[in-house]
Design an enzyme around this catalytic site. Structure first.
Site, PDB file in Angstrom:
ATOM      1  N   HIS A 198       0.824  -1.214   0.000  1.00  0.00           N
ATOM      2  CA  HIS A 198       0.000   0.000   0.000  1.00  0.00           C
ATOM      3  C   HIS A 198       0.854   1.259   0.000  1.00  0.00           C
ATOM      4  O   HIS A 198       0.447   2.291  -0.501  1.00  0.00           O
ATOM      5  CB  HIS A 198      -0.982  -0.030   1.172  1.00  0.00           C
ATOM      6  CG  HIS A 198      -2.130  -0.942   0.905  1.00  0.00           C
ATOM      7  ND1 HIS A 198      -2.207  -2.197   1.425  1.00  0.00           N
ATOM      8  CD2 HIS A 198      -3.201  -0.798   0.089  1.00  0.00           C
ATOM      9  CE1 HIS A 198      -3.305  -2.792   0.969  1.00  0.00           C
ATOM     10  NE2 HIS A 198      -3.919  -1.965   0.157  1.00  0.00           N
ATOM     11  N   GLU A 440     -10.443 -11.309  -4.156  1.00  0.00           N
ATOM     12  CA  GLU A 440      -9.011 -11.125  -3.887  1.00  0.00           C
ATOM     13  C   GLU A 440      -8.445 -12.218  -2.980  1.00  0.00           C
ATOM     14  O   GLU A 440      -7.306 -12.152  -2.559  1.00  0.00           O
ATOM     15  CB  GLU A 440      -8.740  -9.732  -3.305  1.00  0.00           C
ATOM     16  CG  GLU A 440      -9.604  -9.353  -2.121  1.00  0.00           C
ATOM     17  CD  GLU A 440      -9.352  -7.927  -1.643  1.00  0.00           C
ATOM     18  OE1 GLU A 440      -8.367  -7.294  -2.038  1.00  0.00           O
ATOM     19  OE2 GLU A 440     -10.172  -7.444  -0.847  1.00  0.00           O
ATOM     20  N   ASP A 464      -4.048  -8.346  -3.707  1.00  0.00           N
ATOM     21  CA  ASP A 464      -4.188  -9.373  -2.678  1.00  0.00           C
ATOM     22  C   ASP A 464      -4.333 -10.757  -3.279  1.00  0.00           C
ATOM     23  O   ASP A 464      -3.875 -11.731  -2.690  1.00  0.00           O
ATOM     24  CB  ASP A 464      -5.387  -9.053  -1.772  1.00  0.00           C
ATOM     25  CG  ASP A 464      -4.999  -8.031  -0.728  1.00  0.00           C
ATOM     26  OD1 ASP A 464      -3.936  -8.203  -0.104  1.00  0.00           O
ATOM     27  OD2 ASP A 464      -5.715  -7.043  -0.564  1.00  0.00           O
ATOM     28  N   CYS A 511      -9.555  -4.094 -10.305  1.00  0.00           N
ATOM     29  CA  CYS A 511      -9.089  -2.852  -9.683  1.00  0.00           C
ATOM     30  C   CYS A 511      -7.714  -2.985  -9.033  1.00  0.00           C
ATOM     31  O   CYS A 511      -7.245  -2.065  -8.375  1.00  0.00           O
ATOM     32  CB  CYS A 511     -10.102  -2.334  -8.667  1.00  0.00           C
ATOM     33  SG  CYS A 511     -10.266  -3.391  -7.238  1.00  0.00           S
TER      34      CYS A 511
HETATM   35  C1  PEP Z   1      -6.248  -5.349  -4.324  1.00  0.00           C
HETATM   36  O1  PEP Z   1      -6.029  -6.101  -3.379  1.00  0.00           O
HETATM   37  O2  PEP Z   1      -5.931  -5.604  -5.497  1.00  0.00           O
HETATM   38  C2  PEP Z   1      -6.909  -4.049  -4.105  1.00  0.00           C
HETATM   39  C3  PEP Z   1      -7.294  -3.300  -5.102  1.00  0.00           C
HETATM   40  O3  PEP Z   1      -7.074  -3.639  -2.833  1.00  0.00           O
HETATM   41  P1  PEP Z   1      -5.905  -3.135  -1.882  1.00  0.00           P
HETATM   42  O4  PEP Z   1      -4.686  -2.878  -2.732  1.00  0.00           O
HETATM   43  O5  PEP Z   1      -6.394  -1.907  -1.212  1.00  0.00           O
HETATM   44  O6  PEP Z   1      -5.719  -4.257  -0.937  1.00  0.00           O
HETATM   45 MG    MG Z   2      -6.997  -5.839  -1.500  1.00  0.00          MG
END
Ligand code: PEP
Ligand code: MG
Length: 589
Positions: A198, A440, A464, A511
């Site tokens: 993140h 995910e 994830d 996403c």
């Molecule tokens: C992901 O896991 O791909 C996602 C979009 O969520 P995050 O990166 O916030 O875990």
């Molecule tokens: Mg995620």
């Protein structure tokens, strides 16, 4: 290891966010991890060392008392935890033993504190009592606070840095990174961190170059060293020689020209050569990013990571506060859509004030929807704010980390409760908004055909999904080389999810960061995906590739790609097949 003034040193890490910056180093070691060294204290200096420790404890304790005083609302159990910390500052086991260790072993306070806190931690962990084991976290947090005063690290607040510098840190949490003042900070590098963590996602949204996982950045760099950070290749150069400096200044100019060219095209439609129209949306962490998302050519907000609203707070936000933020966002985006993802807290997005707990494997712990279902009042507050905001524009509701059908059923029960409360309170709201599940977790992929009966859309979170399916901690640099979006296993899972969504006639979005890398787009378009949400800075490059791509050809190529059993073979095939339209690595353009 430290280079002399004229000595150039090149370190390789992991690309955190693309781009190049050149500037002076500014070391921020929030945890002081690397600066703790053991050194002896002579008899005559012992009283001074003891005073230094006592002074640090008093300061940390006062600081903590201010935090408790500043809490203007009841934060329940968390207040009790903070009050427990207050007592621990002068606890015999931590405080008394550290003082004894300084005197008896004649060592510096930092080393003594670390030694004692590790011992206490080990002792508590052996006790077969959940309550006492949970106290380990309290001890760690209290000792960290004292340590910060001892090493002088508490004074550095990321948001207060007001020089045009490159931050060098042992580690930066996503919350730290989100406080970076864009106009001041040129880029950052860290010792720790992994692919698609993140922290790297935040750096990309801020559009500042970042290199993570350098291991020895904080030990090799001195304040004011000249650094070159090449976020695209994951390289940091300390005290570059003249030739290197010149080369990178040129690369920087080329990179800026390349980005400017991309930006000029960012408002063109995302349509392939053979007329397939795709939807490119933006992932955002803060409402303030909306303007940039639009500038980069996003049609909608495909993922709003709401947890960033919570990460810096000392109490949970109220329904009205959340409504205010969501409403602002929705109104800015009207008539387009905003997908609001409910709280994905914990894992690597921790707020010690809100969710203090010790978990051996936070990524496998009480994260995201699991936390929300355990803390129904917090979940209901958020859901109510979302339904109220939906009266002002187009919102989709997205639930993170769904791992089984039971969870989505439970979520729907909490949704019903929230709606009932809103009705009883006579609030204006709109409950008829699409409900989606993040896909995910591998179990969600396997159960996708069943999950599809309960939701209106899926959003594949590849960050994830790769982490959990390949068993790779997103924050761990040691295993970053195994983190491959184009692994055949990952592609099969995406295909399974796509097929389940298609068969059940529900919408599918991707996403995760995978959608934001042009190299993956031919595969995804070949599979039939049409909705992508990504870090908004990635949109222009992805859009350019889409405009050069032939979707039918991509479909044909996918058959070959799905037959490969190694990620490298897939990568080589794509590089060869699409070399004419792929960016060569952004800096070389
Ligand atoms: C992901 O896991 O791909 C996602 C979009 O969520 P995050 O990166 O916030 O875990
Ligand atoms: Mg995620």
């Amino acid at each position: 290891m430290k280079p002399s003034k004229s000595e150039q040193l090149v370190l390789k890490g992991i690309s955190g966010a693309p781009g190049i910056c050149i500037g002076k180093a500014y070391i921020v070691d929030r945890e002081g991890v690397n600066i703790i060294k053991r050194y002896p204290i002579s008899d005559d200096m012992l009283p001074k060392e003891i005073d230094r420790f006592k002074h640090a404890v008093t300061k940390a304790k006062n600081d903590h008392a201010h935090v408790i005083e500043s809490l203007d609302e009841d934060i329940g159990e968390n207040l009790t935890i903070l009050e427990t910390h207050m007592a621990l500052f002068k606890d015999k086991m931590l405080y008394g033993t550290t003082l004894d260790t300084i005197s008896n072993e004649k060592i510096n306070a930092e080393w003594a504190l670390r030694k004692v806190s590790r011992k206490v931690k080990a002792l508590f962990q052996q006790i077969d009592d959940k309550y006492l084991q949970a106290r380990v976290n309290d001890i760690v947090q209290v000792s960290d606070k004292i340590m910060a005063y001892l090493v002088g690290a508490q004074d550095i607040k990321i948001c207060d840095i007001n020089k045009r510098v490159i931050i060098v840190a042992h580690d930066l949490s996503p919350a730290d990174a989100s406080q970076i003042q864009l106009e001041r900070i040129k880029g950052f590098v860290t010792d720790r961190g992994g692919k698609d963590s993140h922290t790297s996602i935040v750096a990309k949204s801020l559009n500042i170059p970042a290199v993570l996982g350098l291991v020895q950045a904080t030990t090799a760099v001195k304040n004011d060293d000249i650094l070159i950070v090449d976020g695209s290749t994951g390289t940091m150069i300390i005290n570059p020689d003249e030739d290197t400096l010149f080369e990178y200044e040129e690369r920087l100019a080329r990179y800026e020209a390349y980005r400017a060219g991309l930006l000029r095209e960012s408002h063109l439609p995302a349509v392939t050569q053979d007329g397939v129209s795709l939807n490119l949306m933006a992932n955002i962490e803060l409402v303030e990013e909306v303007v940039a998302a639009k500038d980069y050519g996003a049609s909608d907000i495909g993922l709003f990571r709401t947890e960033f609203l919570y990460l810096d707070l000392k109490r949970f936000p109220t329904e009205d506060e959340l409504l205010c933020k969501y409403k602002e966002l929705v109104e800015l985006m009207t008539p387009n859509t905003v997908t609001i993802r409910t709280l994905d807290i914990n894992g690597d997005k921790v707020n010690p004030y809100l969710t203090a707990m010790e978990e051996a494997n936070p990524s496998l712990g009480l994260r995201a929807v699991r936390f929300c279902l355990e803390n129904e009042d917090i979940f209901i507050t958020q859901l109510k704010a979302i339904f109220r905001a939906a009266a002002f524009g187009n919102i989709k509701l997205l639930i993170p980390m769904i791992s089984c059908v039971e969870e989505i059923i439970q979520v729907k029960q909490v949704i019903s409760k929230s709606i009932l409360q809103l009705e009883q309170e006579d609030k204006i709201f709109n409950k008829d908004i699409p409900l989606g599940a993040m896909i995910e977790v591998p179990s969600a992929v396997i159960m996708a055909d069943q999950l599809a009966d309960h939701v209106d859309f899926f959003s594949i979170g590849t960050n994830d999904l790769i982490q959990y399916s390949m068993a790779i901690d997103r924050r761990n640099r040691q295993v970053a080389h195994l983190y491959q979006a184009l692994s055949p296993a990952v592609l099969r899972m995406i295909k399974m999810t796509y097929d389940a969504a298609k068969n059940k006639g529900i919408e599918l979005v991707m996403c995760g960061e995978m959608a934001g890398d042009p190299i993956n787009i031919p595969v995804l378009v070949g599979m039939g995906l049409t909705n992508f949400s990504m870090n908004s800075v990635s949109i222009p490059a992805v859009k350019r590739l889409i405009r050069d791509l032939d979707a039918e050809k991509a479909k044909q190529n996918l058959k070959k790609i799905m037959n490969f059993n190694k990620a490298q073979d897939i990568l080589d095939f794509i590089l060869k097949e699409y070399q004419a339209i792929l960016p060569f690595g952004e800096t070389d353009e």
